[in-house]
Design a protein around this motif. Structure first.
Motif, short mmCIF file in Angstrom:
data_model
loop_
_atom_site.label_atom_id
_atom_site.label_comp_id
_atom_site.label_asym_id
_atom_site.label_seq_id
_atom_site.Cartn_x
_atom_site.Cartn_y
_atom_site.Cartn_z
N HIS A 68 0.85 -1.19 0.00
CA HIS A 68 0.00 0.00 0.00
C HIS A 68 0.88 1.24 0.00
O HIS A 68 2.03 1.19 0.46
CB HIS A 68 -0.95 -0.01 1.22
N HIS A 70 1.92 5.45 0.76
CA HIS A 70 1.76 6.56 1.71
C HIS A 70 2.40 7.80 1.09
O HIS A 70 3.37 7.69 0.35
CB HIS A 70 2.50 6.29 3.03
N HIS A 112 4.74 0.15 0.43
CA HIS A 112 5.38 -0.85 1.29
C HIS A 112 4.36 -1.86 1.79
O HIS A 112 3.15 -1.70 1.64
CB HIS A 112 6.13 -0.17 2.44
N GLU A 114 3.66 -4.55 5.31
CA GLU A 114 4.00 -4.86 6.70
C GLU A 114 3.30 -6.18 7.01
O GLU A 114 2.08 -6.22 7.12
CB GLU A 114 3.48 -3.73 7.60
FE FE Z 1 1.82 1.44 5.93
#
Ligand code: FE
Length: 294
Positions: A68, A70, A112, A114
């Motif tokens: 996703h 940012h 990125h 996670e």
């Molecule tokens: Fe994030």
């Protein structure tokens, strides 16, 4: 509860409001509590979001946060239990473990993921979003992994242990400092009955989040999993007293007082900048970003 004002030092900020947050899920089905929600962004400027997650059941975290984007702010991830691997569009990779943090400056933009690095057991931690000033929203993206042993810690007396992720506490400098908003992020562990006082600049917005036990913040009882927004009453510290063995985050920062335009994972100052961001994202400029490891 007895709210005994005689136990509250004159300099300690009062609790303005207790916040439970909103149960929600994000990423690929990760259950979490959004403690600092959209409607508090002005009040808690420069902080945009705080998510707390504490999941025993792998079904509630195993999906993680796949790729996703940012842009326009910083994300601070602080792990209490469990392991999370991050990867970004520039090919960087790192593993976040218990007690460790990741400080990521999304700046002009990156993509990125996670993802949990475990299939069972407790996954617990926080993600805090810190805004960037207008003049720095488009800086080159970067990140820093801070392993647990690199986070400065000190004994504040009476069995109180303090971990300084950002800012300064009792003369101990944190792992991260930021001149624009001077964020403070400390994790305070207190045995029952212990007290701790943290100084806070009067003009900074501040809150605490109790994630174990039960405390009194400037005399007001704050149970587990509760945010206490601290009043901007001109006082320059906060006093915490543990009722049970407790752990509390203390967070503060200097407000930017700039317009906030948020569209999901993008936080800019104007609607036009959000349109430009969506355009850039569709054109693939985020994928091409170089992300510096600091
Ligand atoms: Fe994030």
């Amino acid at each position: 509860m007895k709210n005994d004002v005689t136990h509250t030092p004159a300099a300690s900020r009062a609790v303005e409001r207790l916040v439970t947050g909103m149960a929600t899920s994000d990423g690929a089905g990760v259950r979490l509590t959004r403690v600092l929600t959209h409607d508090l962004q002005r009040r808690l400027d420069p902080f945009l979001m705080l998510d707390a997650f504490r999941n025993e059941n792998p079904d509630d975290y195993i999906g993680g946060f796949p790729d996703h984007p940012h842009r326009g702010f910083e994300t601070v991830t602080y792990m209490i239990a469990g392991r999370m691997r991050h990867r970004d569009s520039a090919g960087n990779e790192g593993l976040l473990g218990p007690g460790g943090a990741q400080w990521m400056t999304a700046g002009s933009g990156l993509i990125h993921s996670e993802l949990p690095e475990q299939e069972e057991g407790l996954m617990e931690g926080f993600q805090l979003w810190l805004n960037l000033p207008a003049a720095r929203k488009m800086v080159a993206p970067s990140y820093r992994d801070i392993p647990s042993q690199a986070i400065p810690e000190f004994d504040a007396g009476g069995g109180v242990r303090v971990r300084v992720i950002a800012g300064e506490s009792h003369g101990v400098g944190g792992a991260v400092t930021r001149p624009d908003t001077e964020p403070l992020l400390i994790d305070v562990h207190l045995p029952a009955g212990a007290r701790f006082t943290q100084s806070l600049p009067a003009g900074h917005n501040a809150f605490t989040y109790t994630y174990r036990g039960r405390v009194r913040v400037s005399g007001t009882e704050v149970p587990d999993r509760r945010m206490a927004i601290l009043a901007n009453d001109g006082r320059e510290s906060v006093a915490i007293e543990a009722i049970d063995d407790s752990r509390v985050l203390i967070v503060a920062g200097r407000p930017l007082n700039e317009p906030i335009a948020q569209y999901g994972p993008f936080v800019m100052n104007t609607a036009e900048q959000i349109r430009q961001t969506l355009d850039d994202y569709r054109r693939g400029t985020f994928e091409a970003a170089t992300v510096q490891s600091l």
